[in-house]
Motif scaffolding. Sequence first.
Motif, PDB file in Angstrom:
ATOM      1  N   ALA A  22      37.310  42.460  49.226  1.00  0.00           N
ATOM      2  CA  ALA A  22      38.471  42.342  48.456  1.00  0.00           C
ATOM      3  C   ALA A  22      38.666  43.449  47.446  1.00  0.00           C
ATOM      4  O   ALA A  22      39.788  43.865  47.417  1.00  0.00           O
ATOM      5  N   GLY A  23      37.484  43.985  47.086  1.00  0.00           N
ATOM      6  CA  GLY A  23      37.607  45.049  46.100  1.00  0.00           C
ATOM      7  C   GLY A  23      37.910  46.380  46.571  1.00  0.00           C
ATOM      8  O   GLY A  23      38.752  47.179  46.279  1.00  0.00           O
ATOM      9  N   TRP A  24      37.323  46.575  48.028  1.00  0.00           N
ATOM     10  CA  TRP A  24      37.421  47.775  48.597  1.00  0.00           C
ATOM     11  C   TRP A  24      38.972  47.833  49.207  1.00  0.00           C
ATOM     12  O   TRP A  24      39.603  48.768  49.245  1.00  0.00           O
ATOM     13  N   LEU A  25      39.350  46.632  49.562  1.00  0.00           N
ATOM     14  CA  LEU A  25      40.877  46.486  50.384  1.00  0.00           C
ATOM     15  C   LEU A  25      41.837  46.913  49.162  1.00  0.00           C
ATOM     16  O   LEU A  25      42.699  47.799  49.312  1.00  0.00           O
ATOM     17  N   PHE A  26      41.352  46.240  47.973  1.00  0.00           N
ATOM     18  CA  PHE A  26      42.504  46.645  46.801  1.00  0.00           C
ATOM     19  C   PHE A  26      42.508  48.125  46.621  1.00  0.00           C
ATOM     20  O   PHE A  26      43.432  48.580  46.451  1.00  0.00           O
ATOM     21  N   GLU A  85      56.646  45.699  41.574  1.00  0.00           N
ATOM     22  CA  GLU A  85      56.363  47.212  40.900  1.00  0.00           C
ATOM     23  C   GLU A  85      55.206  47.341  40.015  1.00  0.00           C
ATOM     24  O   GLU A  85      54.432  48.416  40.175  1.00  0.00           O
ATOM     25  N   LYS A  86      54.700  46.000  39.432  1.00  0.00           N
ATOM     26  CA  LYS A  86      53.501  46.254  38.878  1.00  0.00           C
ATOM     27  C   LYS A  86      52.609  44.829  39.757  1.00  0.00           C
ATOM     28  O   LYS A  86      53.315  43.712  39.743  1.00  0.00           O
ATOM     29  N   VAL A  87      51.417  45.020  40.079  1.00  0.00           N
ATOM     30  CA  VAL A  87      50.617  44.153  40.713  1.00  0.00           C
ATOM     31  C   VAL A  87      49.446  44.073  40.066  1.00  0.00           C
ATOM     32  O   VAL A  87      48.813  44.785  39.391  1.00  0.00           O
ATOM     33  N   ALA A  88      49.156  42.507  39.731  1.00  0.00           N
ATOM     34  CA  ALA A  88      48.092  42.033  38.955  1.00  0.00           C
ATOM     35  C   ALA A  88      47.191  40.971  39.819  1.00  0.00           C
ATOM     36  O   ALA A  88      48.000  39.965  40.053  1.00  0.00           O
ATOM     37  N   LYS A  89      46.103  41.144  40.281  1.00  0.00           N
ATOM     38  CA  LYS A  89      45.325  40.140  41.103  1.00  0.00           C
ATOM     39  C   LYS A  89      44.029  39.740  40.513  1.00  0.00           C
ATOM     40  O   LYS A  89      43.300  40.618  39.766  1.00  0.00           O
ATOM     41  N   LEU A 104      46.324  46.430  39.353  1.00  0.00           N
ATOM     42  CA  LEU A 104      45.182  46.198  38.856  1.00  0.00           C
ATOM     43  C   LEU A 104      44.616  44.610  39.396  1.00  0.00           C
ATOM     44  O   LEU A 104      45.261  43.779  39.755  1.00  0.00           O
ATOM     45  N   MET A 105      43.269  44.884  39.674  1.00  0.00           N
ATOM     46  CA  MET A 105      42.491  43.476  39.892  1.00  0.00           C
ATOM     47  C   MET A 105      41.323  43.324  39.342  1.00  0.00           C
ATOM     48  O   MET A 105      40.622  44.172  38.776  1.00  0.00           O
ATOM     49  N   ILE A 106      41.293  42.134  38.988  1.00  0.00           N
ATOM     50  CA  ILE A 106      39.923  41.783  38.278  1.00  0.00           C
ATOM     51  C   ILE A 106      39.176  40.760  39.148  1.00  0.00           C
ATOM     52  O   ILE A 106      39.854  39.647  39.722  1.00  0.00           O
ATOM     53  N   LEU A 107      38.076  41.025  39.582  1.00  0.00           N
ATOM     54  CA  LEU A 107      37.153  40.133  40.332  1.00  0.00           C
ATOM     55  C   LEU A 107      35.965  39.655  39.507  1.00  0.00           C
ATOM     56  O   LEU A 107      35.200  40.406  38.989  1.00  0.00           O
ATOM     57  N   ILE A 108      35.886  38.634  39.485  1.00  0.00           N
ATOM     58  CA  ILE A 108      34.775  37.625  38.743  1.00  0.00           C
ATOM     59  C   ILE A 108      33.961  36.945  39.515  1.00  0.00           C
ATOM     60  O   ILE A 108      34.543  35.872  40.378  1.00  0.00           O
ATOM     61  N   ASP A 109      32.569  37.355  39.734  1.00  0.00           N
ATOM     62  CA  ASP A 109      31.647  36.864  40.482  1.00  0.00           C
ATOM     63  C   ASP A 109      30.929  35.673  39.612  1.00  0.00           C
ATOM     64  O   ASP A 109      30.642  35.979  38.426  1.00  0.00           O
ATOM     65  N   GLU A 110      30.396  34.690  40.210  1.00  0.00           N
ATOM     66  CA  GLU A 110      30.023  33.541  39.375  1.00  0.00           C
ATOM     67  C   GLU A 110      30.755  32.991  38.321  1.00  0.00           C
ATOM     68  O   GLU A 110      30.211  32.984  37.117  1.00  0.00           O
ATOM     69  N   ALA A 111      31.929  32.844  38.767  1.00  0.00           N
ATOM     70  CA  ALA A 111      33.033  32.527  37.588  1.00  0.00           C
ATOM     71  C   ALA A 111      32.790  31.366  36.840  1.00  0.00           C
ATOM     72  O   ALA A 111      33.386  30.989  35.887  1.00  0.00           O
ATOM     73  N   SER A 112      32.112  30.360  37.525  1.00  0.00           N
ATOM     74  CA  SER A 112      31.830  29.298  36.799  1.00  0.00           C
ATOM     75  C   SER A 112      31.024  29.415  35.504  1.00  0.00           C
ATOM     76  O   SER A 112      31.063  28.433  34.614  1.00  0.00           O
ATOM     77  N   GLY A 113      30.237  30.572  35.184  1.00  0.00           N
ATOM     78  CA  GLY A 113      29.662  30.707  34.038  1.00  0.00           C
ATOM     79  C   GLY A 113      30.393  31.620  32.874  1.00  0.00           C
ATOM     80  O   GLY A 113      29.804  31.984  32.000  1.00  0.00           O
ATOM     81  N   VAL A 114      31.932  31.757  33.426  1.00  0.00           N
ATOM     82  CA  VAL A 114      32.605  32.586  32.346  1.00  0.00           C
ATOM     83  C   VAL A 114      33.212  31.835  31.214  1.00  0.00           C
ATOM     84  O   VAL A 114      33.930  30.663  31.494  1.00  0.00           O
ATOM     85  N   PRO A 115      32.936  32.224  29.897  1.00  0.00           N
ATOM     86  CA  PRO A 115      33.336  31.250  28.811  1.00  0.00           C
ATOM     87  C   PRO A 115      34.716  31.532  28.608  1.00  0.00           C
ATOM     88  O   PRO A 115      35.403  32.399  29.150  1.00  0.00           O
ATOM     89  N   ASN A 148      41.684  51.012  48.253  1.00  0.00           N
ATOM     90  CA  ASN A 148      42.182  51.615  49.276  1.00  0.00           C
ATOM     91  C   ASN A 148      43.631  51.373  49.633  1.00  0.00           C
ATOM     92  O   ASN A 148      44.435  52.284  50.191  1.00  0.00           O
ATOM     93  N   GLY A 149      44.239  50.257  49.210  1.00  0.00           N
ATOM     94  CA  GLY A 149      45.308  49.883  49.546  1.00  0.00           C
ATOM     95  C   GLY A 149      46.594  50.097  48.411  1.00  0.00           C
ATOM     96  O   GLY A 149      47.798  49.992  48.699  1.00  0.00           O
ATOM     97  N   TYR A 150      46.076  50.350  47.239  1.00  0.00           N
ATOM     98  CA  TYR A 150      46.936  50.501  46.013  1.00  0.00           C
ATOM     99  C   TYR A 150      46.594  51.924  45.511  1.00  0.00           C
ATOM    100  O   TYR A 150      45.500  51.930  44.769  1.00  0.00           O
ATOM    101  N   GLU A 151      47.532  52.672  45.424  1.00  0.00           N
ATOM    102  CA  GLU A 151      47.566  53.976  44.919  1.00  0.00           C
ATOM    103  C   GLU A 151      47.263  53.969  43.421  1.00  0.00           C
ATOM    104  O   GLU A 151      47.948  53.237  42.719  1.00  0.00           O
ATOM    105  N   ASN A 152      46.011  54.647  42.782  1.00  0.00           N
ATOM    106  CA  ASN A 152      46.006  54.686  41.418  1.00  0.00           C
ATOM    107  C   ASN A 152      45.752  53.067  40.925  1.00  0.00           C
ATOM    108  O   ASN A 152      45.812  53.049  39.679  1.00  0.00           O
ATOM    109  N   GLY A 153      45.218  52.268  41.751  1.00  0.00           N
ATOM    110  CA  GLY A 153      44.551  51.211  41.456  1.00  0.00           C
ATOM    111  C   GLY A 153      43.387  50.803  40.494  1.00  0.00           C
ATOM    112  O   GLY A 153      42.512  52.078  40.971  1.00  0.00           O
ATOM    113  N   ARG A 154      43.325  50.115  39.877  1.00  0.00           N
ATOM    114  CA  ARG A 154      42.126  49.705  38.853  1.00  0.00           C
ATOM    115  C   ARG A 154      41.683  48.499  39.150  1.00  0.00           C
ATOM    116  O   ARG A 154      42.151  47.621  39.038  1.00  0.00           O
TER     117      ARG A 154
END
Length: 213
Positions: A2-6, A115-119, A85-96, A8-14
Amino acid sequence: WAGWLFLNGYENGRMVASAPTFSQLHDVLWPEFAKWHGKMTERMQDEWSVSGKHIRHKGAPMDWFGVARTSNKAANLQGFHNSNLMILIDEASGVPQDVFEVIEGALSEASDDGEKVAKLLLNGNPNFTAGALYNAFNRNREMYYRITITGDPDFPPSIGHDGNGGDSKEHGHLYYSKRVKPRYVKNMIDKYGLDSAVFDVRVFHAHDFGRLG
């Protein structure tokens, strides 16, 4: 993926890839990014540089990148804003909760016109009956596209031989993972019982995913 797809798919993506502990992030998650970079076509590989904490597009390294940040403190995830922007949280059950509130703030610029994408992608085992991942499958379930990957071949009966199942109101879209071997399932049942919390977390819900955006 998912991170690589984002990226490669969104120019100037973070992309911000995060996990609660340093070892989970740098010894488990980040090596996966490096692994799949190595499996891309040569042309795609040449567009990216991968270091210990960053993935950067060679044509725009300061604008188009992925970064590794631990999610154990709110300060680690502050200040990320971008048109894509994409935020990917692994082991999300432990996030405060205070960290998740910062994450939600970073998603505030997403617009309906595209125009603005946030995932946001949350994944992990359902270890706790509270927190963002738990709520994605409970009180906030209508806000997320949810996926449950189970190691129990008998759950649910609608899962076909390809491992792809139907949709469940409680669990979202269902998949059966062949990586969870029958011997392991039997051992967990014999040791903890079919109705135990351990079986529920480690086999029944091998992984839960919630995607927002």
